[in-house]
Every structure is written in C-alpha cells, then in structure tokens.
Design an enzyme around this catalytic site. Structure first.
Site, PDB file in Angstrom:
ATOM      1  N   ASN A   1       0.877  -1.173   0.000  1.00  0.00           N
ATOM      2  CA  ASN A   1       0.000   0.000   0.000  1.00  0.00           C
ATOM      3  C   ASN A   1       0.914   1.222   0.000  1.00  0.00           C
ATOM      4  O   ASN A   1       1.469   1.591   1.029  1.00  0.00           O
ATOM      5  CB  ASN A   1      -0.883  -0.036   1.249  1.00  0.00           C
ATOM      6  CG  ASN A   1      -1.867   1.113   1.271  1.00  0.00           C
ATOM      7  OD1 ASN A   1      -1.827   2.005   0.417  1.00  0.00           O
ATOM      8  ND2 ASN A   1      -2.751   1.106   2.245  1.00  0.00           N
TER       9      ASN A   1
ATOM     10  N   HIS B   1     -13.694   2.024  -0.012  1.00  0.00           N
ATOM     11  CA  HIS B   1     -13.621   1.011   1.052  1.00  0.00           C
ATOM     12  C   HIS B   1     -14.119  -0.343   0.557  1.00  0.00           C
ATOM     13  O   HIS B   1     -14.514  -1.197   1.351  1.00  0.00           O
ATOM     14  CB  HIS B   1     -14.486   1.378   2.282  1.00  0.00           C
ATOM     15  CG  HIS B   1     -13.945   2.456   3.140  1.00  0.00           C
ATOM     16  ND1 HIS B   1     -14.765   3.300   3.863  1.00  0.00           N
ATOM     17  CD2 HIS B   1     -12.681   2.849   3.424  1.00  0.00           C
ATOM     18  CE1 HIS B   1     -14.026   4.160   4.538  1.00  0.00           C
ATOM     19  NE2 HIS B   1     -12.750   3.918   4.270  1.00  0.00           N
TER      20      HIS B   1
END
Ligand code: ADP
Length: 409
Positions: free
Chosen positions: A19, A186
């Site tokens: 990430n 999300h």
C-alpha cells in the site's frame, strides 16, 4: 501464460501486499497456505529529513522486530530498503492496493503496461492517492520483475451498483464528458467483512442481504444484495456520505458557492477544510473517538454533539438501506470505531427493535478480536462485529485472480 508456476504452487504461496501512499509505504507478506502473516511493516515520512521504518519479520529463529530511524529521500529508496529487509522470500505474487479504478476496473487485474497506462489515466479522479499507488507499482515491477503483480481497487466492489444509485441528478453531459458519477470506496473492506459474515452465518454470500458499516477515520456504509454492492455512501470521492473523522460527509453544495461568493474562500481552501477540518474534528476539535468520549463524559457539549451527529447520520443511512434492500440478514460493524466502540454500536442500534434489530448488551460490551455476533436472541437481523483485514482481502483477491488467469491460459 502460467503465472503461478507448478513449482511455486507446491513450494510456498507467498503474497506480498503493498500500500504505497504519498509519504508512506505499508506492506504485509502472507503465507497463503494458512493465510498467516510472515512479515509486516511500514516506512513513514518518505521525503522528510527524519524517516522511520518498522518491521516485524517471522523466521525460524522467531520474530524479529526492527525499529529504524533514517531518511528516505524518495519512494524508490523506501522500496529498496523494504525489499532488503524482506530478502528473497520466494514471492508468488504482489498485490497492490489502488484507491480509484474508475469505471474501467471492475475487478482485480494482472498488471501489464496497458493497465499501468489505464491507472495513470485515472489519476485526475484521485489526484492524492493514485499517483503514489502507481509509483509503488512501477518501482515494484522494476525491482521484482518476473513476479506477477495484481492491482486491487477500492472502487471495484461497488461497480455492481445499479445506474439509479450511481448517477447524480446532473446534466447527462457531465457524466458523458467528465465521468461525474458515484464510485464508492472502502470496497475491499466491505467485501472482506461480507465474506466473513457469510462464513459466520454458514450461508453462501450469494444468498445474503447485508448492511456493512466501515467506521474508521474514513467511514462508509454499503447495502449488499445477494452478495453484490447495490448502494454505498461514498460517491465520486470519499467525501460524500457519513460524518467522518475529518470529512464533512453529505452537505448542501450551495454552501461552497456561498463561501466563495460572499466570504471569498477559494476552491482549494474549501476542499482542504471539507476533507481535513470537518467531521468530528470540525464539531469538537478531535477526530479520535476515544478522546471524544472522554471529553463528552467530562461534560464537553461539543463532544456530545459530535457523537450525536455521527450516530444520527448513521441511523438515517441504515434506515435508507433497509428500505432499499427490503430484507436484511445481517448488519456488520467494522473499522476502528465499528470494531472497538460498544457505545457507538449501542447508540446506532438503539430503538431499532421495530426494524427487527436488537442488540444483546452483554455481547456488545465484550471486546474480542474474533468476528462475533452481538444481537439479542430473537433479533430478525443478525448484528456482527467483524475486524476488517484489507491486506488479507487483497492477498486473497490477488491469488484468485492469478488462478483464474492460469486456468484460462
Ligand atoms: P483509518 O480509517 O485511519 O484506518 P481506523 O479504522 O484505525 O482508521 O479508525 C480510527 C478511529 O477508530 C478513531 O476515531 C479512533 O479513535 C477509533 N478507535 C480506535 N480504537 C478505539 C476504541 N477502543 N474505542 C473507540 N474508538 C476507537
């Protein structure tokens, strides 16, 4: 093309999840035989004078923890450092977290030059997040060339929204020309907890209607019909929807024109305030829910109001999504607040017995890491707390994408 060689399949199934953010890189290395974490860590303050790196690496000798202070001039240095700590873990694949996949990416994809260009083309949709995500891909492809790499998008799970839910009521040309529409975010977290709750309930996801609430610093709620996202509270960007830590969520867009016209604020300033100075922080000065509870208990009326507003808006969305779905099997709480804050969960569900949602106060108050039910006996709608694990979901999706590619040749 066989991307997972037979040898690797038999040997180990190591998936590295990356990430890459604007000034940090987070990673987790999974042994996918048992989904255990063999290494994890974080490089922070890239580009700053005082960088830090923390690593936790499992080896035959035990767990090794490293806590380093050194400067990382750029992402390349951070990645080189990270890969030197990991050594050669015999990777089967790398999974990259991507914030925005636009309309092009409805599922995880094996990264090639063409995919890189398509991700680049999406940069205007997420100018803060997509560039560092892309940089991570480019460096990892260079440093780990030959290892298959997969991009997993936060928006992909919501690409199943029907048009009625993803359109804004603005001129058709805005959508056609500028791609103004709702995308939702999300997605990796909502997909993960949906799958986990289906496991807890012992029912296949395709038979379940769910409302999933990801309540962290960012917050969003998703309506899931038969396993597919059909509505979600975030929109074109993560600013829409619920009240969040520092984001306003829904507001009348005319407020922006008014502040520009009458008070001389400019667009950049407003964007900053709505993203970073609003939400819980805007109302009571803090975006840390633990501190807000403490202040509220001490009689701070702004902290009380912040909690009231946070819960009120959540309840409105739950009501809306119950109406959209008709029948709901379970409500799922996740994210830092959703997983840990029994008081917020109780407030959100209070008085919803008429909608068939009843909490068991003792089960709700117990803290435990594993996914667990917190509804009362006789509650038609099950209520669960499921700790999210976006990295594991990315590792799972990475592997399943590669297996699909292998099986289709
Ligand atoms: P992010 O979106 O940055 O990943 P998290 O999912 O970690 O955020 O959630 C952060 C929020 O969770 C903060 O408001 C924090 O105060 C809250 N939080 C974390 N632990 C607790 C706890 N034990 N009780 C209440 N709130 C908590």
């Amino acid at each position: 093309m066989a991307v997972l060689s037979g040898e690797k399949m038999a040997d180990s199934l190591s998936v590295l999840v990356l990430n890459s953010g604007s000034s940090s890189v987070k990673y987790k290395l999974f042994d996918m035989e048992d989904e255990s974490v063999s290494a994890s860590g974080l490089v922070e303050r890239i580009g700053g004078a005082e960088g830090t790196a923390r690593h936790r690496v499992r080896s035959e000798e035990g767990i090794r923890e490293l806590d380093l202070r050194q400067s990382f001039t750029d992402h390349r240095q951070a990645f080189e450092h990270l890969f030197s700590v990991l050594g050669n873990p015999g990777l089967s694949a790398i999974g990259h977290r991507l914030v925005h996949g636009g309309e092009r990416f409805q599922r995880p994809v094996l990264i090639d030059d063409e995919v890189v260009e398509a991700i680049r083309a999406n940069i205007p949709l997420a100018p803060l997040h997509n560039p560092p995500n892309l940089l991570g891909i480019e460096i990892a492809r260079e440093l780990y060339s030959g290892i298959p790499q997969v991009a997993v998008f936060d928006t992909a799970f919501h690409q199943t929204l029907p048009e009625v839910a993803w359109r804004y009521a603005v001129p058709q040309g805005w959508y056609e020309k500028y791609r103004i529409r709702r995308y939702g975010f999300h997605g990796t977290s909502h997909a993960y907890v949906a799958r986990e709750v289906s496991r807890c309930l012992g029912r296949s996801l395709e038979t379940l209607n769910l409302i999933t609430l990801h309540l962290g610093n960012g917050a969003s709620i998703t309506a899931i019909r038969e396993g597919r996202s059909i509505d979600t509270s975030m929109g074109m960007t993560p600013l829409e929807g619920l009240m969040m830590g520092t984001r306003s969520g829904d507001l009348d867009p005319s407020i922006i024109f008014y502040l520009q016209r009458v008070w001389g604020m400019d667009g950049r300033q407003l964007e900053h305030v709505l993203n970073h100075e609003s939400g819980l922080k805007g109302i009571c000065g803090s975006n840390d829910m633990r501190a807000i509870h403490a202040a509220a208990e001490g009689g701070d009326s702004r902290a009380r109001l912040a909690i009231d507003m946070f819960c009120y808006r959540l309840r409105k969305y739950i009501g809306a999504y119950l109406a959209v779905l008709g029948k709901v099997d379970a409500l799922v709480f996740t994210g830092g607040i959703g997983e840990n804050d029994a008081r917020i969960r109780a407030r959100v569900c209070d008085g919803l017995a008429f909608l068939d949602i009843r909490l068991d106060p003792d089960a709700n108050a117990q803290v435990g890491p594993a996914g667990r039910p917190i509804h009362a006996r006789g509650s038609e709608i099950a209520v669960y707390v499921i700790p999210t694990d976006e990295e594991l979901e990315i590792a799972r999706q990475t592997l399943s994408r590669l297996r699909e590619v292998d099986s289709t040749g």
